[in-house]
Scaffold this motif. Structure first.
Motif, PDB file in Angstrom:
ATOM      1  N   LEU A   1      -8.455   0.873   0.762  1.00  0.00           N
ATOM      2  CA  LEU A   1      -9.610   1.669   1.151  1.00  0.00           C
ATOM      3  C   LEU A   1     -10.182   1.169   2.468  1.00  0.00           C
ATOM      4  O   LEU A   1     -10.064  -0.018   2.788  1.00  0.00           O
ATOM      5  N   ARG A   2     -10.791   2.099   3.217  1.00  0.00           N
ATOM      6  CA  ARG A   2     -11.553   1.724   4.406  1.00  0.00           C
ATOM      7  C   ARG A   2     -12.955   2.320   4.276  1.00  0.00           C
ATOM      8  O   ARG A   2     -13.107   3.525   4.080  1.00  0.00           O
ATOM      9  N   ASP A   3     -13.941   1.459   4.368  1.00  0.00           N
ATOM     10  CA  ASP A   3     -15.347   1.872   4.212  1.00  0.00           C
ATOM     11  C   ASP A   3     -15.542   2.672   2.931  1.00  0.00           C
ATOM     12  O   ASP A   3     -16.270   3.673   2.897  1.00  0.00           O
ATOM     13  N   GLY A   4     -14.865   2.241   1.887  1.00  0.00           N
ATOM     14  CA  GLY A   4     -15.006   2.869   0.583  1.00  0.00           C
ATOM     15  C   GLY A   4     -14.177   4.119   0.373  1.00  0.00           C
ATOM     16  O   GLY A   4     -14.107   4.636  -0.751  1.00  0.00           O
ATOM     17  N   GLN A   5     -13.534   4.632   1.419  1.00  0.00           N
ATOM     18  CA  GLN A   5     -12.725   5.838   1.307  1.00  0.00           C
ATOM     19  C   GLN A   5     -11.257   5.484   1.109  1.00  0.00           C
ATOM     20  O   GLN A   5     -10.705   4.661   1.845  1.00  0.00           O
ATOM     21  N   PRO A   6     -10.610   6.082   0.115  1.00  0.00           N
ATOM     22  CA  PRO A   6      -9.208   5.739  -0.157  1.00  0.00           C
ATOM     23  C   PRO A   6      -8.267   6.220   0.941  1.00  0.00           C
ATOM     24  O   PRO A   6      -8.345   7.365   1.384  1.00  0.00           O
ATOM     25  N   LEU A   7      -7.379   5.315   1.372  1.00  0.00           N
ATOM     26  CA  LEU A   7      -6.330   5.650   2.323  1.00  0.00           C
ATOM     27  C   LEU A   7      -4.975   5.767   1.631  1.00  0.00           C
ATOM     28  O   LEU A   7      -4.121   6.554   2.037  1.00  0.00           O
ATOM     29  N   TRP A   8      -4.784   4.953   0.601  1.00  0.00           N
ATOM     30  CA  TRP A   8      -3.502   4.931  -0.106  1.00  0.00           C
ATOM     31  C   TRP A   8      -3.754   4.464  -1.537  1.00  0.00           C
ATOM     32  O   TRP A   8      -4.251   3.371  -1.768  1.00  0.00           O
ATOM     33  N   LEU A   9      -3.441   5.321  -2.487  1.00  0.00           N
ATOM     34  CA  LEU A   9      -3.547   5.002  -3.906  1.00  0.00           C
ATOM     35  C   LEU A   9      -2.189   5.222  -4.546  1.00  0.00           C
ATOM     36  O   LEU A   9      -1.550   6.250  -4.317  1.00  0.00           O
ATOM     37  N   GLU A  10      -1.767   4.266  -5.371  1.00  0.00           N
ATOM     38  CA  GLU A  10      -0.430   4.390  -5.956  1.00  0.00           C
ATOM     39  C   GLU A  10      -0.385   3.739  -7.333  1.00  0.00           C
ATOM     40  O   GLU A  10      -1.003   2.692  -7.566  1.00  0.00           O
ATOM     41  N   ARG A  11       0.337   4.359  -8.226  1.00  0.00           N
ATOM     42  CA  ARG A  11       0.594   3.795  -9.554  1.00  0.00           C
ATOM     43  C   ARG A  11       2.077   3.935  -9.845  1.00  0.00           C
ATOM     44  O   ARG A  11       2.665   4.988  -9.618  1.00  0.00           O
ATOM     45  N   GLN A  12       2.673   2.862 -10.338  1.00  0.00           N
ATOM     46  CA  GLN A  12       4.104   2.865 -10.622  1.00  0.00           C
ATOM     47  C   GLN A  12       4.362   2.204 -11.962  1.00  0.00           C
ATOM     48  O   GLN A  12       3.862   1.107 -12.247  1.00  0.00           O
ATOM     49  N   LEU A  13       5.144   2.872 -12.787  1.00  0.00           N
ATOM     50  CA  LEU A  13       5.541   2.325 -14.075  1.00  0.00           C
ATOM     51  C   LEU A  13       7.024   1.994 -14.028  1.00  0.00           C
ATOM     52  O   LEU A  13       7.853   2.862 -13.736  1.00  0.00           O
ATOM     53  N   LEU A  14       7.357   0.737 -14.296  1.00  0.00           N
ATOM     54  CA  LEU A  14       8.749   0.290 -14.309  1.00  0.00           C
ATOM     55  C   LEU A  14       9.153   0.040 -15.758  1.00  0.00           C
ATOM     56  O   LEU A  14       8.798  -0.975 -16.359  1.00  0.00           O
ATOM     57  N   ASP A  15       9.873   0.995 -16.313  1.00  0.00           N
ATOM     58  CA  ASP A  15      10.267   0.955 -17.723  1.00  0.00           C
ATOM     59  C   ASP A  15      11.708   1.434 -17.825  1.00  0.00           C
ATOM     60  O   ASP A  15      12.001   2.610 -17.591  1.00  0.00           O
ATOM     61  N   PRO A  16      12.647   0.543 -18.140  1.00  0.00           N
ATOM     62  CA  PRO A  16      14.061   0.944 -18.199  1.00  0.00           C
ATOM     63  C   PRO A  16      14.339   2.067 -19.188  1.00  0.00           C
ATOM     64  O   PRO A  16      15.367   2.739 -19.076  1.00  0.00           O
TER      65      PRO A  16
END
Length: 304
Positions: free
Chosen positions: A195-210
Motif C-alpha cells: 500500500l501507499r498512503d493507505g491505498q492498495p497498489l498490489w494485493l495477492e492471495r495464493q494457496l499452495l495445495d498439491p
C-alpha cells in the motif's frame, strides 16, 4: 554470529507456555520489532525489541558515503537460530524506516518450513514493513524451502508513505527434489499487501495445495516447484527499467516482467532454486541504480 540486542526481551506471557506442549494446542511465539532513523546522514538501528528466538546481527555499512557525505544503506541480518518453522511456531517481524533512512534487510540462510506434526498443527509467519516519506527499504531474504507436508500461512504487508521507495523479493522452493522428496502433501497460504498512503497498489492471495487442480493445471502452478516474485516501487522511468531487464537478464519463458499501479513486478516459475535466486539478484543489480542511484552492494553473508 553475534546477536545484536539493545533492548531487554519482553517478559514471558501465559500464551508462551503452549510452546512446551506437544498436542494440538502447541504454540511458540517469537517477535522482532525494528526501527531505523537517519542521524547526521547515517541510517542507525534506533530500535530493536525481540521476544523468543528472533535476533539481529550488528548493523553493517559496506557501501561507504556518496559525494554529498551520506552513507549507504544500513545492512542488517535477521537471525532465527532454529533455522526454520515447525508446527505451532508463530513468527512476527516488523520494521519501520523513518524519513531519510535507508535499510537493507536480509537473512544468513534459507528459511525452512518443516513437515507438520502428527496433530497437523500449522505454523504462522507475519511480516510488516513500513517506510516513511523520503525513505528507502530493501527486503532481500534468502529463499524459503517448504518440506513435503508443511502446513501454515505467511503474510507480508508493506506500507509506504509519500515518496518512499521499496525493492524486495520472495523466493519459494517446494519440496526437496534433489533428495527425491517432492512437495506432494501439505497446505501453504500466502498473502501479500502493498500500500501507499493507505491505498492498495498490489494485493495477492495464493494457496499452495498439491491436492488442488490449480497446483498441477497449466492455468495455475503448472507443476512448478520453484517460484519467485520481485517488486520495485518508486522507479523514475519504469519503461526504461523493463527494457534494461529484458536486455540484461537471460532470455527464458520462465520469467516475465510488468508494471501495474506503479509497481514493477518480475515473476519466475520453474524448477531451479539457484536459477530463481540468480535471476532476482541480477534484476536487483539492474534496478537498484535506477531506484536509488547506487550500484548494488551484495551482502557478504550471501557469499559465505
Amino acid at each position: 554470529m553475534t546477536a545484536y540486542s539493545p533492548a531487554r526481551p519482553a517478559a514471558p506471557t501465559g500464551a508462551e507456555d503452549a510452546g512446551h506442549r506437544f498436542d494440538a494446542g502447541r504454540r511458540w511465539a517469537a517477535s522482532l520489532e525494528l526501527g531505523f532513523a537517519s542521524r547526521q546522514g547515517t541510517t542507525r538501528l534506533a530500535r530493536a525489541r525481540h521476544r523468543g528466538p528472533l535476533r539481529v546481527q550488528r548493523p553493517f555499512y559496506p557501501e561507504g558515503r556518496d559525494a554529498s557525505g551520506r552513507s549507504g544503506a544500513c545492512h542488517l541480518y535477521l537471525l532465527h537460530p532454529p533455522g526454520g518453522l515447525v508446527s505451532g511456531d508463530a513468527l512476527s517481524i516488523s520494521a519501520e524506516v523513518e524519513a531519510g533512512a535507508h535499510a537493507l534487510l536480509t537473512t544468513p540462510a534459507a528459511n525452512k518450513l518443516y513437515r507438520a506434526d502428527h496433530h497437523d498443527v500449522a505454523w504462522e509467519q507475519h511480516t510488516r514493513l513500513r517506510a516513511a516519506d523520503g525513505s528507502c527499504l530493501e527486503w532481500l531474504p534468502q529463499e524459503t524451502i517448504a518440506f513435503d507436508g508443511s502446513r501454515g500461512g505467511q503474510s507480508t504487508t508493506i506500507e509506504l508513505a509519500g515518496e518512499a521507495r521499496c525493492l524486495g523479493w520472495e523466493v519459494l522452493a517446494l519440496g526437496r527434489p534433489a533428495s527425491r522428496l517432492p512437495y506432494v502433501s501439505g497446505r501453504i497460504e500466502q498473502r501479500f499487501r502493498l500500500l501507499r498512503d493507505g491505498q492498495p497498489l498490489w494485493l495477492e492471495r495464493q494457496l499452495l495445495d498439491p491436492a488442488h487442480p490449480r497446483f498441477r493445471g497449466r492455468w495455475g502452478q503448472g507443476g512448478a516447484s520453484v517460484q519467485a516474485t520481485l517488486w520495485a516501487v518508486g522507479l523514475g522511468d519504469e519503461a526504461d527499467a523493463i527494457e534494461a531487464l529484458r536486455e540484461r537478464l537471460p532470455e527464458s519463458p520462465r520469467w516475465a516482467v510488468t508494471v501495474r499501479h506503479g509497481v514493477l513486478l518480475l515473476r519466475y516459475l520453474g524448477s531451479e532454486r539457484n536459477e530463481a535466486w540468480r535471476l532476482c539478484e541480477s534484476a536487483w543489480r539492474v534496478l537498484r541504480p535506477r531506484l536509488i542511484d547506487r550500484e548494488a552492494c551484495v551482502p557478504r553473508i550471501w557469499r559465505t
